[in-house]
Design an enzyme around this catalytic site. Structure first.
Site, PDB file in Angstrom:
ATOM      1  N   HIS A  63       0.828  -1.211   0.000  1.00 45.94           N
ATOM      2  CA  HIS A  63       0.000   0.000   0.000  1.00 45.94           C
ATOM      3  C   HIS A  63       0.861   1.259   0.000  1.00 45.94           C
ATOM      4  O   HIS A  63       1.277   1.753   1.039  1.00 45.94           O
ATOM      5  CB  HIS A  63      -0.880  -0.016   1.255  1.00 45.94           C
ATOM      6  CG  HIS A  63      -1.967   1.006   1.244  1.00 45.94           C
ATOM      7  ND1 HIS A  63      -3.144   0.820   1.939  1.00 45.94           N
ATOM      8  CD2 HIS A  63      -2.093   2.211   0.649  1.00 45.94           C
ATOM      9  CE1 HIS A  63      -3.933   1.866   1.765  1.00 45.94           C
ATOM     10  NE2 HIS A  63      -3.294   2.731   0.987  1.00 45.94           N
ATOM     11  N   PHE A  66       2.541   6.684  -5.030  1.00 46.12           N
ATOM     12  CA  PHE A  66       3.712   7.269  -5.676  1.00 46.12           C
ATOM     13  C   PHE A  66       3.374   8.533  -6.485  1.00 46.12           C
ATOM     14  O   PHE A  66       4.255   9.131  -7.098  1.00 46.12           O
ATOM     15  CB  PHE A  66       4.414   6.233  -6.559  1.00 46.12           C
ATOM     16  CG  PHE A  66       5.354   5.324  -5.791  1.00 46.12           C
ATOM     17  CD1 PHE A  66       5.508   5.434  -4.416  1.00 46.12           C
ATOM     18  CD2 PHE A  66       6.096   4.361  -6.453  1.00 46.12           C
ATOM     19  CE1 PHE A  66       6.364   4.605  -3.711  1.00 46.12           C
ATOM     20  CE2 PHE A  66       6.971   3.521  -5.760  1.00 46.12           C
ATOM     21  CZ  PHE A  66       7.101   3.647  -4.393  1.00 46.12           C
ATOM     22  N   ASN A  97      -5.189   5.997  -7.202  1.00 40.42           N
ATOM     23  CA  ASN A  97      -5.823   7.321  -7.142  1.00 40.42           C
ATOM     24  C   ASN A  97      -4.847   8.429  -7.511  1.00 40.42           C
ATOM     25  O   ASN A  97      -4.551   9.340  -6.742  1.00 40.42           O
ATOM     26  CB  ASN A  97      -6.454   7.568  -5.765  1.00 40.42           C
ATOM     27  CG  ASN A  97      -5.458   7.487  -4.625  1.00 40.42           C
ATOM     28  OD1 ASN A  97      -4.434   6.825  -4.731  1.00 40.42           O
ATOM     29  ND2 ASN A  97      -5.759   8.160  -3.530  1.00 40.42           N
ATOM     30  N   ASP A 155      -8.904   2.836  -3.530  1.00 41.05           N
ATOM     31  CA  ASP A 155      -8.265   3.444  -2.365  1.00 41.05           C
ATOM     32  C   ASP A 155      -8.288   4.973  -2.425  1.00 41.05           C
ATOM     33  O   ASP A 155      -8.099   5.578  -3.472  1.00 41.05           O
ATOM     34  CB  ASP A 155      -6.828   2.976  -2.210  1.00 41.05           C
ATOM     35  CG  ASP A 155      -6.256   3.412  -0.877  1.00 41.05           C
ATOM     36  OD1 ASP A 155      -6.771   2.955   0.151  1.00 41.05           O
ATOM     37  OD2 ASP A 155      -5.332   4.235  -0.871  1.00 41.05           O
ATOM     38  N   HIS A 235      -5.142  -0.584   5.630  1.00 43.35           N
ATOM     39  CA  HIS A 235      -4.918   0.321   6.778  1.00 43.35           C
ATOM     40  C   HIS A 235      -5.989   0.235   7.872  1.00 43.35           C
ATOM     41  O   HIS A 235      -6.641   1.216   8.207  1.00 43.35           O
ATOM     42  CB  HIS A 235      -4.737   1.768   6.309  1.00 43.35           C
ATOM     43  CG  HIS A 235      -5.756   2.316   5.367  1.00 43.35           C
ATOM     44  ND1 HIS A 235      -7.108   2.103   5.485  1.00 43.35           N
ATOM     45  CD2 HIS A 235      -5.608   3.092   4.259  1.00 43.35           C
ATOM     46  CE1 HIS A 235      -7.744   2.723   4.523  1.00 43.35           C
ATOM     47  NE2 HIS A 235      -6.852   3.324   3.751  1.00 43.35           N
ATOM     48  N   ASN A 281      -5.473   9.250   7.205  1.00 47.92           N
ATOM     49  CA  ASN A 281      -6.786   8.627   7.060  1.00 47.92           C
ATOM     50  C   ASN A 281      -6.614   7.132   6.823  1.00 47.92           C
ATOM     51  O   ASN A 281      -6.016   6.748   5.816  1.00 47.92           O
ATOM     52  CB  ASN A 281      -7.539   9.265   5.882  1.00 47.92           C
ATOM     53  CG  ASN A 281      -8.982   8.827   5.814  1.00 47.92           C
ATOM     54  OD1 ASN A 281      -9.550   8.400   6.812  1.00 47.92           O
ATOM     55  ND2 ASN A 281      -9.580   8.927   4.635  1.00 47.92           N
ATOM     56  N   ASP A 308       0.936   2.661   3.759  1.00 51.65           N
ATOM     57  CA  ASP A 308       0.090   3.726   3.214  1.00 51.65           C
ATOM     58  C   ASP A 308       0.928   4.988   3.000  1.00 51.65           C
ATOM     59  O   ASP A 308       0.513   6.109   3.304  1.00 51.65           O
ATOM     60  CB  ASP A 308      -1.105   4.010   4.124  1.00 51.65           C
ATOM     61  CG  ASP A 308      -2.163   4.898   3.474  1.00 51.65           C
ATOM     62  OD1 ASP A 308      -2.071   5.147   2.255  1.00 51.65           O
ATOM     63  OD2 ASP A 308      -3.079   5.354   4.190  1.00 51.65           O
TER      64      ASP A 308
END
Length: 428
Positions: A63, A66, A97, A155, A235, A281, A308
């Site tokens: 997770h 980049f 995303n 995500d 997460h 988050n 994350d």
């Protein structure tokens, strides 16, 4: 290449003891237990002395963000990969995303080709579930799987249209794909930016309750089980999600779950003030949640430690809890896990490697060649020195992101060498 005298740790092979790795080209050629004994041919090899260090399969982070394409001022594939290598990570799974979203074969190929040119480590790319993560139209799931998307995820948000999500799960099942779920009920968030509780009241911001995560975690677990899809929860941060995972495993569902280091090392009570580097988050939760997450990591309920990793520009994080969500984590995750869990005796070094390498490899079905030191596997290796004591200095990060709550924190243990595909890609 020879990596000698280290303590080899490979839970997949039930290996923990002093030995030597022999690497030829990009594969582990053989594993020789016991103290290193020179051979006549060794003189011409590259030798790494790992005396006193753990030698483990390269870590796998399921997770990361980049930011490429579209927000490369925050991070790009080359700098993200360099940060990963500095943390002993040899495979990452990049979330979709970006700008544009990775929702087409064209964008997927862009990432794959750029990673092949510029990344020091292995970059696996996820596909979104809906076009533009718009919660309206499914991506071409068979085409994305065929083009090499390692998994499917929305995500950054959840697919809130339950019927559309069920349809997507069915199509992902048809291609034998993996779903990675960001569990967040958008309606329940209601503008929240920090965990609901005393710190939230002190700072005067709207709060995020545990139900925001728990409701979608429950929905996704049951729906994936109904559709027969392999599910991975991203997460996880609440006691409720840990209990849901216990239930899911008891019922025999195909579900795994990850925890980030910040969620098992910090609570919302640790937040020193209205500072953007403490906003993520899911948010930092209560001590009760932290203890539940640690127990889940100890007893096998929770399967994976991921970061994350979410870099932002420095100016973006200057707005306190009005800043964007996210912190960087690739360069501190191994040391944080060792400091918080292994050094105090809460888990073994073998369990750490299981959580950060062997299990992630299984989640993405790459455990035949990654997440292990067995002969014939890819030569992806991390050397970790448990005796180094160091202080986190974000200015020394390889990542473009400096947004960490750990600046100035003293940690125990550090990655000193990372080998990917048989080449040294990081040396401290």
């Amino acid at each position: 290449m020879i990596i000698k005298n280290g303590i080899l740790v490979d839970p997949a092979e039930k290996l923990e003891g002093i030995g030597t790795l022999y690497i030829r080209e990009n594969r582990i050629e053989r594993v020789v237990p016991g103290a290193y004994v020179p051979e006549a041919s060794d003189a011409s090899e590259e030798v790494i002395d790992a005396d006193g260090c753990y030698v483990m399969p390269g870590l796998i982070d399921l997770h990361v963000h980049f930011r490429d394409p579209g927000q490369t001022y925050k991070e790009d594939i080359a700098t993200g990969a360099a940060a990963a290598a500095a943390g002993g990570v040899t495979t990452v799974c990049a979330m979709p995303n970006t700008s544009p979203t990775v929702d087409s074969v064209e964008t997927l190929k862009y990432v794959q080709e750029k990673a092949a040119r510029e990344a020091a480590i292995r970059v696996e790319q996820l596909s979104s579930i809906t076009v533009g993560e718009n919660n309206e139209t499914l991506v071409d799931i068979p085409a994305m799987k065929q083009a090499g998307a390692v998994a499917f995820s929305e995500d950054g948000k959840s697919v809130m249209d339950t019927l559309l999500f069920r349809e997507g799960l069915g199509k992902i099942r048809e291609v034998d794909g993996v779903v990675m779920s960001h569990c967040e009920d958008k309606d329940l968030v209601a503008g929240g930016v920090i965990n609901a509780g005393p710190k939230q009241e002190e700072l005067g911001y709207p709060g995020i309750t545990n139900a925001v995560e728990d409701v979608i975690a429950a929905r996704d677990i049951f729906m994936a089980a109904e559709q027969g899809v392999q599910l991975h929860l991203c997460h996880c941060s609440t006691k409720g999600t840990v209990e849901l995972m216990r239930m899911a495993k008891r019922l025999g569902y195909r579900v795994t779950a990850e925890v980030c280091p910040h969620h098992f090392t910090l609570t919302d009570a640790d937040i020193p003030g209205d500072l953007g580097n403490w906003k993520m988050n899911p948010p930092l939760r209560s001590e009760e949640d932290v203890q539940a997450l640690i127990e889940g990591l100890r007893d096998g309920t929770m399967d994976v430690i991921s970061t994350d990793h979410a870099p932002h520009g420095e100016e973006e994080k200057q707005r306190g809890f009005r800043s964007p969500f996210g912190i960087v984590g690739l360069e501190t995750s191994a040391a944080l896990t060792f400091t918080a869990l292994v050094a105090p005796g809460l888990i073994s070094i073998s369990r750490m490697v299981e959580l950060m390498s062997a299990n992630p490899a299984r989640v993405i079905r790459m455990d035949r060649e990654r997440g292990t030191l067995r002969a014939g596997a890819l030569a992806d290796v991390a050397v970790f020195d448990p005796n180094i004591v160091w202080t986190v200095d974000p200015e020394q990060f390889k990542s473009k992101g400096r947004n960490t709550p750990y600046a100035g924190k003293t940690l125990v243990g550090k990655v000193t060498t990372t080998v990917c595909d048989g080449k040294v890609v990081y040396k401290a």
